[in-house]
Scaffold this active site. Structure first.
Site, short mmCIF file in Angstrom:
data_model
loop_
_atom_site.label_atom_id
_atom_site.label_comp_id
_atom_site.label_asym_id
_atom_site.label_seq_id
_atom_site.Cartn_x
_atom_site.Cartn_y
_atom_site.Cartn_z
N GLU A 104 3.75 -0.49 -4.13
CA GLU A 104 4.20 -1.31 -3.01
C GLU A 104 5.63 -0.99 -2.59
O GLU A 104 6.47 -0.70 -3.43
CB GLU A 104 4.13 -2.80 -3.40
N ASP B 198 -3.91 -0.02 -8.88
CA ASP B 198 -2.57 -0.52 -8.57
C ASP B 198 -1.61 -0.25 -9.71
O ASP B 198 -1.93 -0.49 -10.89
CB ASP B 198 -2.63 -2.04 -8.36
N ASP C 181 -3.90 -5.31 -8.48
CA ASP C 181 -3.24 -6.21 -9.43
C ASP C 181 -3.44 -7.67 -9.00
O ASP C 181 -3.00 -8.59 -9.68
CB ASP C 181 -1.76 -5.86 -9.63
N SER C 182 -4.18 -7.86 -7.89
CA SER C 182 -4.64 -9.21 -7.52
C SER C 182 -5.49 -9.80 -8.65
O SER C 182 -5.75 -11.00 -8.66
CB SER C 182 -5.45 -9.17 -6.23
N GLU D 70 -0.58 -4.90 4.90
CA GLU D 70 -1.03 -6.28 4.66
C GLU D 70 -0.26 -7.28 5.52
O GLU D 70 0.98 -7.26 5.58
CB GLU D 70 -0.83 -6.59 3.16
O1 KIV Z 1 -3.96 -6.14 -5.40
C1 KIV Z 1 -4.67 -6.16 -4.40
O2 KIV Z 1 -5.78 -6.67 -4.39
C2 KIV Z 1 -4.14 -5.56 -3.20
C3 KIV Z 1 -4.87 -5.85 -1.93
C4 KIV Z 1 -4.51 -7.21 -1.47
C5 KIV Z 1 -4.63 -4.83 -0.89
O3 KIV Z 1 -3.15 -4.89 -3.22
#
Ligand code: KIV
Length: 284
Positions: free
Chosen positions: A134, A103, A64-65, A201
């Site tokens: 998470e 995610d 979700d980045s 992380e």
């Molecule tokens: O959303 C993402 O890219 C992540 C990574 C930072 C592990 O969760």
């Protein structure tokens, strides 16, 4: 006739470029058990999925980045399940053999296990092999609920970006002894609940190493040092195309590479050989 010959050539080239067997959860566990490091990168579309897969990346994380990387947002909080499903489908269509993790975005699993299952199904229907969520403690029953229903789950502890406001910003987690103890308890609960992988992380390298050695499941670090079972970076960070000052734990693999694929191959090689990350440079 010419057209058919051309097609055959293209198919043969594709097979030569990538003839590795599909990476499964079983294979990731074997890699962990044998000490082979797991190389993971984030990925958000079909074009990059093909390049990363051909370059030997073991696992693609549809993170979700993408809220920050693709949409230019400050945080990941506004990313929707529809957007995650769209990008997951795109990555799956470009990928041949890597293990694809999608995610679960903010709001898609916090309310109830049933809501989590409903939303995980949307990602699995797009071809995800595993979903990631998470947090620790309250998430263990949700992980159990999903795993019991056939959904492989990757947990995510340490700095959890969806909780950025609650955590007071982008800060290293698990620095003091009591925080490290809670982290370890949460990790063990998640592994017992059936999580197949754990992303860790921004955690001190020594804490991450100890936790990795104590857990039976692979731990994939980002800013968590060299002692993890594998590494993940945000694709655009390691290609050096994210604006602003990079995080301490990022290396720009385009430096000295002549193509994106060469940069990704170097990332895979450096992770596997234990050359990335270097705790003295990238560790906390
Ligand atoms: O959303 C993402 O890219 C992540 C990574 C930072 C592990 O969760």
């Amino acid at each position: 006739m010419l057209e058919i010959a051309g097609m055959c050539y293209l198919l043969a080239t594709a097979a030569i470029m990538n003839n590795r067997k599909p990476v499964t959860l079983h294979r990731l566990r074997e890699m962990h058990a044998s000490g082979e490091k797991i190389a993971m990168l984030t990925c958000y579309d079909a074009a990059f999925a093909r390049i990363l897969d051909d370059a030997g990346v073991d696992s693609l994380l549809v993170g979700d980045s993408l809220g920050s990387v693709l949409q230019g947002r400050q945080t990941t909080l506004a990313v929707s399940i529809g957007e995650m499903a769209y990008h997951t489908g795109s990555v799956v269509r470009g990928n041949r053999s890597a293990w694809v993790i999608a995610d679960m975005p903010f709001g898609s699993y916090q309310e109830s296990a049933e809501a989590a299952m409903r939303n995980a199904a949307l990602l699995m229907q797009q071809g995800a092999h595993m979903v990631k969520l998470e947090g620790g403690g309250w998430t263990a029953p949700i992980v159990r609920f999903l795993v019991d229903r056939g959904v492989p789950v990757c947990a995510h502890l340490g700095f959890t970006p969806q909780s950025v406001h609650a955590l007071g910003g982008y800060r290293v987690q698990g620095r003091d002894e009591s925080a490290a103890r809670i982290l370890r308890r949460h990790a063990e609960e998640l592994a017992s609940a059936g999580a197949g992988l754990l992303v860790l992380e921004m955690v001190p390298a020594a804490v991450a190493r100890e936790l990795t050695n104590a857990l039976s499941i692979p731990v994939i670090g980002i800013g968590a040092g060299q002692g993890c079972s594998g590494q993940v970076l945000v694709l655009h960070d390691m290609l050096g195309i994210t604006g602003g000052e990079p995080f301490k734990f990022v290396r720009n693999f385009m430096d000295g590479s002549t193509s994106i694929e060469a940069a990704v191959r170097r990332y895979v090689a450096d992770v596997k050989a234990g050359r990335f990350p270097d705790d003295a440079v990238h560790g906390f």
